[in-house]
Design a protein around this motif. Structure first.
Motif, mmCIF file in Angstrom:
data_model
loop_
_atom_site.group_PDB
_atom_site.id
_atom_site.type_symbol
_atom_site.label_atom_id
_atom_site.label_comp_id
_atom_site.label_asym_id
_atom_site.label_seq_id
_atom_site.Cartn_x
_atom_site.Cartn_y
_atom_site.Cartn_z
ATOM 1 N N PRO A 87 9.733 27.332 37.957
ATOM 2 C CA PRO A 87 9.773 25.996 37.930
ATOM 3 C C PRO A 87 11.094 25.267 37.784
ATOM 4 N N LYS A 88 11.307 24.137 38.233
ATOM 5 C CA LYS A 88 12.518 23.393 38.431
ATOM 6 C C LYS A 88 12.487 22.422 37.181
ATOM 7 N N LEU A 89 11.373 22.260 36.610
ATOM 8 C CA LEU A 89 11.322 21.587 35.311
ATOM 9 C C LEU A 89 10.071 21.767 34.870
ATOM 10 N N ASN A 226 15.497 29.023 29.072
ATOM 11 C CA ASN A 226 16.655 29.897 29.373
ATOM 12 C C ASN A 226 16.898 30.413 30.922
ATOM 13 N N LEU A 227 15.886 30.484 31.553
ATOM 14 C CA LEU A 227 15.898 30.861 32.867
ATOM 15 C C LEU A 227 16.843 29.911 33.777
ATOM 16 N N PRO A 238 15.086 22.889 32.735
ATOM 17 C CA PRO A 238 14.936 21.825 31.844
ATOM 18 C C PRO A 238 13.643 21.673 31.381
ATOM 19 N N VAL A 239 13.386 21.417 30.057
ATOM 20 C CA VAL A 239 12.248 21.162 29.483
ATOM 21 C C VAL A 239 12.128 19.831 28.832
ATOM 22 N N VAL A 240 11.026 18.971 29.060
ATOM 23 C CA VAL A 240 10.755 17.946 28.309
ATOM 24 C C VAL A 240 9.392 17.701 27.634
ATOM 25 N N CYS A 241 9.347 17.045 26.768
ATOM 26 C CA CYS A 241 7.986 16.877 25.978
ATOM 27 C C CYS A 241 7.408 15.452 26.097
ATOM 28 N N LEU A 242 6.334 15.298 26.678
ATOM 29 C CA LEU A 242 5.752 14.325 27.059
ATOM 30 C C LEU A 242 4.530 13.831 25.605
ATOM 31 N N VAL A 243 4.865 12.949 25.066
ATOM 32 C CA VAL A 243 3.621 12.535 23.777
ATOM 33 C C VAL A 243 2.603 11.352 24.130
ATOM 34 N N ILE A 244 1.540 11.893 24.188
ATOM 35 C CA ILE A 244 0.390 10.695 24.338
ATOM 36 C C ILE A 244 -0.243 10.663 23.292
ATOM 37 N N PRO A 262 18.379 25.075 21.851
ATOM 38 C CA PRO A 262 18.966 23.688 22.003
ATOM 39 C C PRO A 262 17.683 22.816 21.824
ATOM 40 N N PRO A 263 18.016 21.728 21.564
ATOM 41 C CA PRO A 263 16.709 20.482 21.378
ATOM 42 C C PRO A 263 16.222 20.096 22.607
ATOM 43 N N VAL A 264 14.791 19.740 22.588
ATOM 44 C CA VAL A 264 14.036 19.288 23.656
ATOM 45 C C VAL A 264 13.854 17.727 23.757
#
Length: 760
Positions: A87-89, A226-227, A238-244, A262-264
């Motif tokens: 993945p790129k994200l 880390n990849l 990059p990793v992002v969390c989506l909260v619904i 590192p933080p997300v």
């Protein structure tokens, strides 16, 4: 009714257990411990699920695995067995497990934004996998994606094996299992969502309990983060969390994300309910300067709201309140997405919110941000977040981005970089152009087939040189056309430049295979190297030919709109495409390739004709000069001769072309009414020739010439210049003569030293 005493702490009845020697069966009061109460063994369930109920069954890959499986093995499964690109994200979706309803407008925005973020960036989406709660909402978004039929988003559901209804049907190696996403009303178990493409079913031995997947999911997210994102950028994925929506576990998950190392970054959808609304509310007030007083005044209200929302006691509500405060202490890591009543185009969409949240949280340098935007192919993010007023760029940063944009066929990024100060004349060097011809990225093309015709027996992994490309151009253009890359004056420049760039761009030994004869290498040694030698006078011409030969039509059209000699460029592109289509037909390639190349040629035909028509209507005399002037960058051809080579009948039939052809036909005669009749009369009655109207000397000098006349005049000019400057000599010729003289001197020295003095 069975007694609860007969139940094991894993959630199953004791008679369903398989007795395994050496494994503690546990007692009713024990806390379930997978390491103590289970034993690992090779997986017994993997294959394909065929979800029924639609016009066509949708398929998904699945595997049952242990809760402590190493994440590197999972990435190997994704890439080697399931053939996924990294993945790129990574978008990890957190929310409630129970079903809930969203406001119609918010539901539409979440579906559209999540889908757009995933499709445009090449992202993976992680969810809980079951057909309940937030995962069901994500599944509805993926349903819209399935209707568009433009490629499937990589959606990976990570669910506990013990919570999946009828999981015994999935047992077996490489099975194809028909399945329905309809759960039994009274069952405590859940079915899998039929819009996901891949499922990881995590087993820790428990039944009808959530939580088995949490540790594995977090480890996998951390490993992917880390990849490295090669070859686009050196930054990590990059990793992002989506909260619904969400419950108490969602608040704890958000706290873990923002306090991790590192933080997300977290994006919270305000208005979706419960945990998301509480986090958004606290975040809003901690963003103000007098946050402490406001939070103290709302403390009792918040605790009461938490008790009511999650149906918990005062102690747990107080604990959740403190967790909320800890979350919002890292407020730069939390972005709240709100639907606001703004005019169309002003309100930020969810996909933009997700990507800008990553930029805000990661503290990347502008070049790293640009590389990330290039990776995602999101020029809108680059325009709004990176190319802001006052942004300073390190030397060469934009050139590197331009190289990536050209290689990966990012048309919009090339436009953006040109708008923001990238000079193509300074950017495009001989080594960079050669690197573009050898790139493995971009659409499939027929360049390799044509190159084998001019360079038989090419070894595997052969690096194309500009001389090879010149031979291809000569073959495709035909006639007397000779590419600049194959001309004698280009060879020493090329050899000198590639020798100077050898350490940075390629091994120094490779340049010798196209350096030519030894005498040429000696000439090269005498030439002083300057950085301007590596540049091109008309870089957009070179890039247009590169884009055409590598079948990048949109890039070719962009290069056509920039730079000089637009009419000549359209005619050359038309001719190249037609010749490539002819070669594709001869090589028995697919008919679609032939038709595609012909359609590209017609597009350039149309553009060339429109351009000439516009020029002729604006200024007819200049349009005629445009057709007949000699083009040094196009093998000294004219637009008219290029049109003949390209068989552009519509352009040759244009009034502007017909006027020129009539002038060539009539020669010195002034064309007026009944000219043909007067010529015939002059032939019959020779004395009538005096009455014919001829052009003046000035008009004759401005007339177009035939090729024979042009070559004859050029030879006369060369003879005159030789007579007036007998000592003048081309520096390259002089260098060659000097070298040959030195070589003769060297040979004579070996034989007779006295003769050397006499010959000198």
């Amino acid at each position: 009714m069975k007694s609860t005493a007969l139940k094991c702490c894993c959630g199953q009845y004791r008679q369903t257990h398989q007795t395994i020697p050496g494994v503690d069966c546990g007692s009713p009061g024990d806390v379930w411990m997978p390491h103590k109460h289970t034993r690992a063994q090779p997986t017994d369930a993997y294959g394909t699920i065929e979800f029924q109920g639609g016009a066509h069954p949708t398929k998904a890959q699945y595997v049952r695995l242990s809760f402590d499986t190493r994440p590197e093995l999972l990435v190997q499964l994704f890439t080697k067995e399931w053939n996924l690109e990294l993945p790129k994200l990574l978008i990890t979706v957190q929310g409630g497990k129970a079903n809930f309803e969203l406001q119609p407008k918010l539901k539409k925005e979440i579906r559209k934004g999540l889908l757009k973020a995933a499709k445009t960036t090449g992202a993976w989406i992680f969810t809980g996998g079951t057909n309940t709660g937030v995962t069901k909402q994500v599944g509805d978004a993926l349903l819209l994606e399935g209707q568009q039929r433009t490629g499937r988003v990589v959606s990976i559901g990570i669910a506990p094996w013990g919570i999946v209804e009828r999981n015994h049907e999935l047992l077996g190696h490489n099975r194809e299992v028909p399945c329905h996403s309809i759960s039994s009303p009274r069952s405590k178990l859940a079915v899998l969502n039929n819009r996901h493409a891949y499922f990881l079913l995590v087993d820790n031995g428990t039944q009808a309990k959530y939580g088995a997947e949490l540790i594995l999911r977090r480890k996998l997210e951390k490993f992917i983060s880390n990849l490295k994102l090669h070859p686009f950028t050196h930054s990590s994925t990059p990793v992002v969390c989506l909260v619904i929506e969400g419950g108490t576990n969602t608040i704890r998950a958000v706290l873990e994300y923002v306090t991790d190392t590192p933080p997300v970054p977290v994006v919270v959808c305000d208005g979706s309910g419960r945990a998301a609304d509480l986090i958004a509310f606290v975040h809003k007030y901690t963003s103000d300067s007098d946050e402490q007083s406001i939070l103290e005044s709302t403390r009792d209200y918040l605790i009461a709201t938490i008790q009511k929302t999650f149906e918990v006691g005062p102690e747990q509500a107080e604990k959740l309140y403190q967790e909320l405060l800890q979350c919002t202490r890292n407020k730069n890591l939390i972005t709240v997405f709100r639907i606001q009543e703004k005019p169309e185009g002003e309100a930020q969409e969810l996909d933009q919110t997700i990507l800008t949240a990553l930029f805000k949280s990661q503290h990347l340098s502008p070049p790293e941000q640009l590389s990330l935007a290039l990776t995602w192919n999101r020029v809108d993010i680059a325009r709004s977040e990176i190319f802001v007023y006052g942004q300073e760029w390190p030397i060469g940063a934009l050139d590197e981005a331009m190289m990536q944009a050209l290689e990966h066929d990012r048309i919009d990024f090339v436009k953006l970089l040109l708008e923001n100060g990238v000079s193509m004349k300074k950017f495009l060097t001989i080594p960079r152009l050669e690197e573009l011809y050898n790139t493995k990225h971009g659409p499939a093309n027929t360049l390799g087939y044509i190159l084998r015709d001019v360079r038989p027996h090419i070894p595997k992994g052969y690096i194309y040189t500009l001389h090879d490309i010149g031979l291809v151009i000569n073959k495709l253009m035909g006639g007397a056309y000779r590419s600049y890359y194959t001309r004698r004056k280009f060879r020493p420049i090329y050899a000198k430049v590639m020798n100077s760039y050898a350490n940075a761009h390629r091994k120094s030994s490779t340049y010798q295979r196209y350096a030519g004869a030894n005498s040429l290498s000696l000439v090269t040694g005498l030439m002083p190297f300057t950085s301007e030698m590596a540049l091109f006078e008309f870089p957009f011409n070179e890039l247009l030919i590169w884009a055409v030969l590598t079948k990048r039509q949109q890039m070719a059209l962009l290069m056509w709109t920039h730079g000089e000699e637009a009419l000549a460029k359209s005619l050359v592109a038309c001719k190249l495409y037609k010749a490539m289509a002819h070669e594709a037909a001869e090589d028995d390639l697919d008919t679609e390739i032939y038709e595609e190349l012909r359609s590209y040629a017609k597009e350039f035909e149309s553009k060339g004709l429109k351009l000439l028509d516009f020029s002729y209507r604006t200024d007819g005399e200049k349009a005629q000069r445009l057709l007949t002037c000699e083009l040094h960058s196009w093998s000294n051809q004219s637009c008219l001769s290029l049109a003949v080579a390209a068989n552009h009948r519509a352009l040759l039939a244009h009034p502007c072309s017909q006027v020129i052809l009539a002038d060539l036909w009539m020669g010195g005669l002034r064309t007026r009414k009944n000219t043909n009749f007067k010529v015939i009369l002059g032939l019959v009655l020779p004395f009538y020739i005096k009455h014919l109207d001829f052009k003046s000397k000035e008009e004759l000098q401005q007339m177009p010439q035939t090729e024979e006349e042009h070559l004859e005049n050029q030879n006369l000019d060369n003879d005159d210049s030789d007579r007036s400057h007998p000592d003048a000599e081309n520096p390259l010729t002089k260098a060659k003569r000097t070298i040959s003289l030195k070589c003769r001197m060297g040979n004579n020295t070996n034989n007779n030293p006295d003769k050397v003095v006499k010959s000198v």
